[in-house]
Write a protein that holds these residues in place. Structure first.
Motif, PDB file in Angstrom:
ATOM      1  N   LYS A 105       1.602  -8.003  -8.922  1.00 58.28           N
ATOM      2  CA  LYS A 105       0.859  -6.718  -6.953  1.00 58.28           C
ATOM      3  C   LYS A 105       0.697  -7.972  -6.705  1.00 58.28           C
ATOM      4  N   ASP A 106      -0.280  -9.040  -6.782  1.00 53.53           N
ATOM      5  CA  ASP A 106      -0.359  -9.916  -5.870  1.00 53.53           C
ATOM      6  C   ASP A 106       1.079 -10.532  -5.309  1.00 53.53           C
ATOM      7  N   VAL A 111       5.242 -10.820  -1.173  1.00 51.70           N
ATOM      8  CA  VAL A 111       6.628 -11.439  -0.011  1.00 51.70           C
ATOM      9  C   VAL A 111       6.998 -10.626   0.778  1.00 51.70           C
ATOM     10  N   LEU A 112       5.944  -9.392   0.499  1.00 48.82           N
ATOM     11  CA  LEU A 112       6.057  -8.337   1.729  1.00 48.82           C
ATOM     12  C   LEU A 112       5.969  -8.914   3.303  1.00 48.82           C
ATOM     13  N   ASP A 113       4.379  -9.750   2.309  1.00 47.44           N
ATOM     14  CA  ASP A 113       4.355 -10.887   4.146  1.00 47.44           C
ATOM     15  C   ASP A 113       5.416 -11.143   4.525  1.00 47.44           C
ATOM     16  N   LYS A 114       6.355 -11.654   4.025  1.00 42.55           N
ATOM     17  CA  LYS A 114       6.742 -13.086   4.622  1.00 42.55           C
ATOM     18  C   LYS A 114       8.212 -11.766   5.388  1.00 42.55           C
ATOM     19  N   LEU A 115       7.957 -11.046   4.783  1.00 42.65           N
ATOM     20  CA  LEU A 115       9.703  -9.908   4.541  1.00 42.65           C
ATOM     21  C   LEU A 115       9.303  -9.193   6.317  1.00 42.65           C
ATOM     22  N   PHE A 254      -5.033 -10.706  12.131  1.00 43.14           N
ATOM     23  CA  PHE A 254      -3.716 -10.137  11.861  1.00 43.14           C
ATOM     24  C   PHE A 254      -2.943  -9.198  10.863  1.00 43.14           C
ATOM     25  N   LYS A 255      -2.643  -8.030  11.163  1.00 41.01           N
ATOM     26  CA  LYS A 255      -2.586  -7.164   9.971  1.00 41.01           C
ATOM     27  C   LYS A 255      -0.727  -7.100   9.791  1.00 41.01           C
ATOM     28  N   ARG A 256      -0.251  -6.439   8.434  1.00 40.84           N
ATOM     29  CA  ARG A 256       1.046  -6.335   8.649  1.00 40.84           C
ATOM     30  C   ARG A 256       1.516  -5.225   8.974  1.00 40.84           C
ATOM     31  N   THR A 257       2.974  -5.046   9.077  1.00 41.69           N
ATOM     32  CA  THR A 257       3.163  -3.966   9.787  1.00 41.69           C
ATOM     33  C   THR A 257       4.386  -3.196   9.259  1.00 41.69           C
TER      34      THR A 257
END
Length: 257
Positions: A105-106, A111-115, A254-257
């Motif tokens: 899960k982490d 990966v989503l944070d980078k994409l 900063f948050k992920r969008t």
């Protein structure tokens, strides 16, 4: 004069054409090559089967491995052993999935944070355990780098609260009382901070941050989900002296969008 009866003579056998002499118009035997009538199932010479038998299906690869490649005597057959092994494999897969789920899960979230892109998020409230006069905790969240939260001593902390949970990708820290190198060292600066991030379920993530003693933004990667509160505590500082506050100019989230 008496005459003895004659000895009976058996009749001579009649010669009849054998099947071998009959015309055999049919497929040859696959073993000896002798022709046979189409309706025959076995060769008239060598008794080999004349019907084609289908080849046994090829075994799957796992049936070629022990103990599946042959029957094993265990209560009459190897079925019990095979069922036991299959059950143990299933249990191992389930246990491994449970143990590896948090790690997977982490990794997925990282990966989503980078994409995906990020966006700034503003705290709903800011408070501090202590502040020097004229330099409140809110100065660390006013969007300016020439104002600062002044911590009186090592061990003081500042806390940021948020209205809704979010994925904290990273934060940016500005130390000192100014981004101007000429004024930067007029106050003490934090060089080691302890970071405590609280999630919506109450779980607390802890991390130690080591900062460079220089003006300008310094990015700290976090990657924590469902964040509702962030607390920074001063652990070490440079330039401490009489009448000098430990200056933390600005903290950006900063948050992920």
């Amino acid at each position: 004069m008496a005459v003895q009866p004659a000895k009976p003579v058996a009749p001579r056998p009649v010669v009849r054409a054998s099947e071998a002499d009959e015309a055999q118009d049919g497929p040859p035997c696959p073993r000896c090559g002798t022709p046979n009538l189409p309706e025959r199932r076995f060769c008239r010479r060598c008794a080999a089967p004349l019907t084609d038998t289908a080849a046994p299906p090829k075994l799957p690869w796992w049936r070629t491995r022990w103990p599946f490649r042959r029957r094993v005597r265990m209560g009459g057959s190897g079925n019990a052993l095979r069922r036991t092994i299959a059950l143990l494999v299933l249990v191992a897969v389930v246990v491994g999935g449970i143990l590896l789920y948090p790690v997977g899960k982490d990794v997925f979230q990282d990966v989503l944070d980078k994409l995906r892109s990020t966006a700034p998020i503003t705290p709903a409230q800011v408070s501090a355990s202590a502040s020097v006069e004229g330099h409140p905790a809110t100065a660390a969240d006013d969007g300016l780098t020439n104002t600062y939260w002044g911590a009186p001593a090592i061990g003081d902390s500042i806390t940021f609260g948020f209205r809704t949970p979010f994925r904290l990708v990273d934060l940016i820290v500005h130390t000192g009382d100014s981004a101007d190198p000429q004024r930067y060292q007029q106050q003490a600066r934090p060089v080691v901070l302890s970071l405590e991030v609280t999630a919506s379920d109450g779980e607390v993530h802890r991390q130690q941050i080591t900062l460079n003693d220089q003006p300008g933004p310094q990015t700290v990667a976090t990657g924590i989900s469902d964040v509702v509160q962030v607390k920074l505590t001063v652990r070490e500082a440079a330039g401490i002296g009489s009448g000098r506050a430990i200056a933390l100019a600005e903290v950006e989230f900063f948050k992920r969008t």
